[in-house]
Scaffold this active site. Structure first.
Site, PDB file in Angstrom:
ATOM      1  CG  ASP A 138      49.143  37.921  39.643  1.00  0.00           C
ATOM      2  OD1 ASP A 138      48.618  38.946  40.120  1.00  0.00           O
ATOM      3  OD2 ASP A 138      48.644  36.777  39.759  1.00  0.00           O
ATOM      4  N   GLY A 151      41.592  37.124  42.616  1.00  0.00           N
ATOM      5  CA  GLY A 151      40.874  35.984  43.191  1.00  0.00           C
ATOM      6  C   GLY A 151      39.461  35.853  42.672  1.00  0.00           C
ATOM      7  CB  SER A 167      41.352  28.759  40.648  1.00  0.00           C
ATOM      8  OG  SER A 167      42.208  29.206  41.664  1.00  0.00           O
ATOM      9  CB  SER A 173      38.645  31.346  39.796  1.00  0.00           C
ATOM     10  OG  SER A 173      39.756  31.442  38.934  1.00  0.00           O
TER      11      SER A 173
HETATM   12 ZN   LIG Z   1      46.041  37.904  43.244  1.00  0.00          ZN
END
Ligand SMILES: [Zn+2]
Length: 336
Positions: A96, A239, A284, A241
């Site tokens: 990642d 991003g 997250s 979550s």
């Molecule tokens: Zn990312």
């Protein structure tokens, strides 16, 4: 470590997986991991739901856990999935936010089946140049390693990735970028954001009853325009979550302090998963599920000090969250 191909570890790349997901109108879960409990929970959830899964490792995870250990954990994940009864697990080990050619190369050489090269903070031409270099190395391997690239900037903070402001991906750039670099998938920016505080209160409205923040919607018009330019090409959302409010409430109830933590509503992710979006990154939510269970456990059992006592409910809670995402949000269940 001697050079290893991911096939020797029982891993797969994302090529066929993404093609099937785009056609089938679902998305593959990409869960970050850096502990044994996360790894076990991810594998248990994937096996139980018969879902392919991407296990991803960030720069921060490599620093925390050690790259060699993570690579062996992924190998262990494949064997564990088989032991749980999955005859042919489809597990990808993915880097990642790779930040350099060297990081990507070292992952490829040690058995990763997929890498991301994130040149999104560079000027356009340099992003193209760096991505092209990684793609050339990844694709010339005996076993084809897939490469994810990024265009556009996501806001938020997660490990070493941070940006104050987001810039949506420009649809007019995507054809040029993909054809010049040869990347296998493209991470885009349409309003998702890293971390558990995806939006500032002033970007949101507030639910008058609960006082909870309601985030602004994703830019589906930008996604549509990109899909039109690149029909059938695999798109990735970072991003993503949802920051489940019951977990946030549990954390706050048992001594935590996460005021106004807010994520991407699951209905919007479900809608995205039905489009060309075929990989959705979730990190997250796993952190929140783990922390909520640990905080609650300590509040209810102040006498406990054996990590197995509080990590067992933490692992169970993460697994429950992963199963929920697969079945109710991404739709990747029964796709093995
Ligand atoms: Zn990312």
């Amino acid at each position: 470590m001697k050079k290893t191909s991911y096939k020797e570890l029982g891993l797969v790349n994302t090529k066929a997986m993404f093609a099937k997901a785009v056609k089938g109108g679902y998305a593959i879960p990409a869960f970050n991991f850096n502990t044994m409990e996360q790894m076990q929970a991810i594998v248990q959830a994937a096996v139980e739901t018969k879902s392919p899964v991407i296990m991803q490792v960030s720069k921060g995870a490599r620093k925390y856990a050690n790259p060699t250990i993570l690579r062996y954990m992924a190998q262990g994940a494949v064997e564990y999935a088989k032991e749980l009864g999955c005859k042919k697990p489809q597990i990808v080990l993915h880097l990642d936010h790779g930040d350099s050619f060297e990081t990507c190369k070292s992952c490829i050489d040690s058995g990763f089946s997929s890498v991301m090269i994130d040149g999104s903070s560079l000027p356009y031409d340099e992003n193209v140049k760096l991505t092209k270099k990684v793609v050339a190395y990844a694709h010339k391997q005996k076993d084809y390693v897939t490469v994810e690239a990024e265009l556009g900037v996501l806001a938020g903070v997660e490990d070493e990735v941070q940006a104050e402001e987001s810039h949506y991906t420009k649809p007019e750039e995507v054809i040029d970028f993909v054809s010049k670099t040869g990347c296998d998938s493209l991470a885009i920016s349409i309003g998702t954001s890293h971390g558990a505080y995806k939006f500032k209160p002033e970007q949101c409205t507030r639910d008058p009853k609960t006082g909870k923040l309601i985030p602004p919607p994703l830019a589906f018009d930008v996604l549509k325009a990109i899909e039109k330019k690149l029909p059938g090409f695999p798109i990735v959302l970072h991003g993503s979550s949802s920051v489940p409010q019951d977990e946030v409430d549990t954390i706050n109830k048992f001594g935590g302090k996460l005021p106004d933590a807010v994520g991407i509503p699951e209905e919007q992710l479900r809608k995205a998963a039905k489009s060309a979006v075929c990989k959705i990154n979730i990190d997250s939510d796993s952190r929140l599920a783990m922390t909520a269970a640990v905080r609650q456990h300590f509040a209810e059992h102040p006498e406990h000090f054996d990590p197995r006592q509080y990590l067992t409910p933490a692992r169970d809670n993460m697994k429950k969250m992963y199963v929920h995402k697969i079945m109710k949000v991404l739709g990747s269940n029964d796709k093995l």
